[in-house]
Design an enzyme around this catalytic site. Structure first.
Site, short mmCIF file in Angstrom:
data_model
loop_
_atom_site.label_atom_id
_atom_site.label_comp_id
_atom_site.label_asym_id
_atom_site.label_seq_id
_atom_site.Cartn_x
_atom_site.Cartn_y
_atom_site.Cartn_z
N ALA A 157 -27.45 28.47 42.66
CA ALA A 157 -27.31 27.14 42.06
C ALA A 157 -26.61 27.34 40.71
CB ALA A 157 -28.69 26.53 41.86
N GLY A 198 -29.62 30.40 45.41
CA GLY A 198 -29.27 29.32 46.32
C GLY A 198 -28.16 29.71 47.30
N GLU A 242 -29.94 31.46 50.02
CA GLU A 242 -30.69 30.42 50.75
C GLU A 242 -29.76 29.60 51.63
OE1 GLU A 242 -32.36 28.97 47.03
OE2 GLU A 242 -34.37 29.43 47.76
N GLU A 275 -33.85 34.71 41.10
CA GLU A 275 -34.39 33.64 40.25
C GLU A 275 -35.45 34.14 39.28
OE1 GLU A 275 -33.89 33.43 43.55
OE2 GLU A 275 -33.08 31.47 44.07
C1 HXC Z 1 -23.29 29.26 36.90
C2 HXC Z 1 -22.30 31.29 37.22
C3 HXC Z 1 -23.29 31.65 38.16
C4 HXC Z 1 -24.31 30.70 38.44
C5 HXC Z 1 -21.92 33.29 37.98
N1 HXC Z 1 -21.48 32.33 37.14
N2 HXC Z 1 -23.02 32.90 38.60
N3 HXC Z 1 -22.31 30.10 36.61
N4 HXC Z 1 -24.26 29.53 37.79
N5 HXC Z 1 -25.27 30.93 39.34
C6 HXC Z 1 -20.30 32.38 36.27
C7 HXC Z 1 -20.54 33.27 35.06
O1 HXC Z 1 -21.23 32.57 34.06
C8 HXC Z 1 -19.12 33.57 34.67
O2 HXC Z 1 -18.58 32.48 33.98
C9 HXC Z 1 -18.40 33.68 36.00
O3 HXC Z 1 -19.20 32.98 36.94
C10 HXC Z 1 -18.24 35.10 36.47
O4 HXC Z 1 -19.51 35.73 36.47
P1 HXC Z 1 -19.82 37.10 35.72
O5 HXC Z 1 -21.27 37.16 35.47
O6 HXC Z 1 -18.91 37.29 34.55
O7 HXC Z 1 -19.38 38.14 36.86
P2 HXC Z 1 -20.00 39.58 37.19
O8 HXC Z 1 -20.25 40.34 35.92
O9 HXC Z 1 -19.10 40.17 38.23
O10 HXC Z 1 -21.44 39.28 37.83
C11 HXC Z 1 -21.56 38.55 39.03
C12 HXC Z 1 -23.04 38.11 39.28
C13 HXC Z 1 -23.56 37.38 38.03
C14 HXC Z 1 -23.89 39.35 39.57
C15 HXC Z 1 -23.02 37.22 40.51
O11 HXC Z 1 -22.63 36.32 37.70
C16 HXC Z 1 -24.89 36.77 38.20
O12 HXC Z 1 -25.89 37.47 38.09
N6 HXC Z 1 -24.94 35.45 38.41
C17 HXC Z 1 -26.18 34.70 38.47
C18 HXC Z 1 -26.92 34.99 39.73
C19 HXC Z 1 -28.22 34.23 39.77
O13 HXC Z 1 -29.12 34.39 38.94
N7 HXC Z 1 -28.34 33.34 40.77
C20 HXC Z 1 -29.53 32.53 40.95
C21 HXC Z 1 -29.31 31.21 40.30
S1 HXC Z 1 -30.75 30.25 40.35
P3 HXC Z 1 -17.79 32.62 32.58
O14 HXC Z 1 -17.53 31.22 32.16
O15 HXC Z 1 -18.69 33.39 31.68
O16 HXC Z 1 -16.56 33.39 32.96
C22 HXC Z 1 -30.74 29.60 41.88
C23 HXC Z 1 -31.91 28.73 42.15
C24 HXC Z 1 -31.78 28.09 43.47
O17 HXC Z 1 -29.88 29.80 42.67
C25 HXC Z 1 -32.75 27.00 43.56
C26 HXC Z 1 -32.51 26.11 44.72
C27 HXC Z 1 -31.15 25.98 45.15
#
Ligand code: HXC
Length: 258
Positions: A65, A109, A112, A132
């Site tokens: 998400a 997400g 999921e 998460e």
């Molecule tokens: C918003 C995101 C994002 C996310 C990545 N980005 N994931 N933005 N929401 N979930 C954005 C980063 O901020 C960044 O933007 C750009 O994408 C590139 O990501 P980087 O982190 O610079 O890339 P990298 O170092 O290669 O790492 C990739 C990654 C990491 C491992 C996927 O981005 C990451 O850990 N993302 C979050 C994963 C996460 O926690 N997902 C769960 C979300 S909660 P900028 O602007 O800085 O370039 C969830 C809850 C679900 O899903 C609930 C119900 C649906």
């Protein structure tokens, strides 16, 4: 509806949806979810479409998400609107089969969403996870439930408690994905698989999907009964007559999808 976060195309009898927010690793923002829902509605209504493929980019199926969009929501924002909204689960009530073709990250997400599809074909670089817990929350769209059913309690619990990612080989070993293919072959492989399904009888495909999904919702005895009734129903279709006649006459079936 004009799409800004997904690409939608039709290839023969297969509908292809590509998540397309490259700057945000295909994070599933509200606008993307609306568009995905609209595209699935369109494919469901289109009698020419008999299978759907959902994919992302080589780097990310979807990294979850959109954290930036949800970070300042408070309890009443999410509880009040019942966030994750109904549309998040749109793919679970799609009656035509949906294949997830996953390369790169399928996190939160994104994992999921892949698990809501009927099966997952993974590229060798795929990584699945429920991170998460590392951002102060827990999965909210079925991660704790579907992952546990797919890979068992021990792995699901470890992944949900630590945020550890699973690579493609482990995902295949654990039953999360049906197959692993080289990254460059992912889309072609998924499309071929979808074409194979689209070339079969639509009522049989829909019944088989419904019957398998029932296994997650009921007891074995009830599930077997449900399957038996659908099996009986298939004998009311033109395609059952055609399929069995074609076998006996040693010729390809000419499906009517009725
Ligand atoms: C918003 C995101 C994002 C996310 C990545 N980005 N994931 N933005 N929401 N979930 C954005 C980063 O901020 C960044 O933007 C750009 O994408 C590139 O990501 P980087 O982190 O610079 O890339 P990298 O170092 O290669 O790492 C990739 C990654 C990491 C491992 C996927 O981005 C990451 O850990 N993302 C979050 C994963 C996460 O926690 N997902 C769960 C979300 S909660 P900028 O602007 O800085 O370039 C969830 C809850 C679900 O899903 C609930 C119900 C649906």
């Amino acid at each position: 509806m004009a799409y800004e976060n997904i690409l939608v195309e039709t290839r023969g009898n297969v509908g292809l949806i590509t998540l397309n927010r490259p700057k945000a690793m295909n994070a599933l923002c509200a606008a993307l979810i609306d568009e995905l829902s609209d595209a699935l509605d369109g494919f469901e209504k289109d009698a020419g479409i008999r299978c759907i493929v959902l994919t992302g980019s080589e780097k990310a199926f979807a990294a979850g998400a959109d954290i930036k969009e949800m970070k300042s929501k408070d309890f009443m924002d999410v509880y009040g609107e019942d966030f994750i909204t109904h549309d998040w689960e749109r793919v679970t009530w799609t009656r035509k089969p949906v294949i997830a073709a996953v390369a790169g990250y399928a996190l939160g997400g994104g994992c999921e969403m892949a698990m809501m599809c009927d099966f997952i074909i993974a590229a060798e670089n795929a990584k699945f996870g429920q991170p998460e817990i590392t951002i102060g929350t827990i999965p909210g769209s079925g991660g704790t439930q579907r992952l546990t059913r797919f890979v068992g309690k021990s792995k699901a619990m470890e992944m949900c408690l630590t945020g550890r990612m699973m690579d493609a080989a482990e995902a295949e070993r654990s039953g999360l994905v049906s197959r692993v293919v080289p990254v460059e072959d992912l889309l072609e492989d998924a499309m071929k698989t979808a074409e194979k399904i689209a070339g079969l009888s639509l009522p049989s495909v829909m019944m088989a999907k419904e019957a398998v999904n029932r296994a997650y919702e009921t007891t074995l005895a009830e599930g077997v009964k449900f399957e038996r009734r659908l099996f009986h129903s298939s004998f009311a279709t033109q395609d059952q007559k055609e399929g069995m006649a074609a076998f006996a006459e040693k010729r390809p079936a000419n499906w009517k999808h009725r």
